[in-house]
Scaffold this motif. Sequence first.
Motif, short mmCIF file in Angstrom:
data_model
loop_
_atom_site.label_atom_id
_atom_site.label_comp_id
_atom_site.label_asym_id
_atom_site.label_seq_id
_atom_site.Cartn_x
_atom_site.Cartn_y
_atom_site.Cartn_z
N PHE A 34 63.31 4.27 57.36
CA PHE A 34 62.05 4.78 57.89
C PHE A 34 61.16 3.63 58.37
CE2 PHE A 34 63.35 8.66 56.31
CZ PHE A 34 63.33 8.79 54.93
N TYR A 36 56.99 3.43 58.71
CA TYR A 36 55.70 4.09 58.52
C TYR A 36 54.63 3.26 59.22
CZ TYR A 36 57.67 6.84 54.62
OH TYR A 36 58.41 7.70 53.82
N GLN A 38 50.29 2.62 59.24
CA GLN A 38 49.02 2.84 58.54
C GLN A 38 47.89 2.40 59.44
OE1 GLN A 38 48.32 0.43 55.01
NE2 GLN A 38 47.05 2.03 54.08
N LEU A 44 49.56 5.98 54.80
CA LEU A 44 50.74 5.77 55.62
C LEU A 44 51.21 7.11 56.19
CD1 LEU A 44 50.74 3.33 53.53
CD2 LEU A 44 53.21 3.22 53.95
N LEU A 46 54.65 8.74 58.54
CA LEU A 46 55.96 8.46 59.09
C LEU A 46 55.86 8.25 60.60
CD1 LEU A 46 59.03 8.32 58.48
CD2 LEU A 46 59.12 10.73 59.17
N PHE A 89 55.20 -0.52 58.21
CA PHE A 89 56.03 -0.73 57.03
C PHE A 89 57.44 -0.21 57.29
CE2 PHE A 89 52.92 -1.89 53.82
CZ PHE A 89 51.73 -1.39 54.32
#
Lengths: 113, 112
Positions: A34, A36, A38, A44, A46, A89
């Motif tokens: 994944f 993510y 923010q 966060l 997806l 992330f």
Amino acid sequence: GDSVTQMEGPVTLSEEAFLTINCTYTATGYPSLFWYVQYPGEGLQLLLKATKADDKGSNKGFEATYRKETTSFHLEKGSVQVSDSAVYFCALPSGTNAGKSTFGDGTTLTVKP
Amino acid sequence: NAGVTQTPKFRILKIGQSMTLQCAQDMNHNYMYWYRQDPGMGLKLIYYSVGAGITDKGEVPNGYNVSRSTTEDFPLRLELAAPSQTSVYFCASGDRGNSPLHFGNGTRLTVT
């Protein structure tokens, strides 16, 4: 154990520049992967995902290809915008419990007009 | 589409005080989690739950407690607050082991 190594930041780009954020992982088997994002002051969310090797996840102009040969999942965007400024992330879920996901340390992207 | 709701958004505590951070989700997810995010750092798992009545420690559980009496709610309790607990706290939920997580918008806590 599982681990994620993410490109260190911060990264500063001009609008319309090309973006690459590197992510490599160590895991048993072939888990989902994944990315993510923010945004300032938010949690966060997806951005994109890939569930098996050679899958390409894409969303909002961002892409990442799950490459098992190099155990990588690099995030790319061809032309960034000021609104893409955020922390990104890379994450590796465990096989049975996504809450024990392994997160990278995050890469802060700032896009200047 | 409320998703994961956290309250309060901000809180200032004095050393030694206690408080409860609230988290509720309306997606009927079994899995719920608490993370903390220190400035410029990634996420650290505090506690998690795989269903009502079941909780387990994460990476940094000391100084915190949780309970999970319903599927929807997963409060985080801070006892005897310390400056080291100054952080942003995120609650998250997921519907199965390999699915992505849904995060709340966080609670920013300062302990002085």
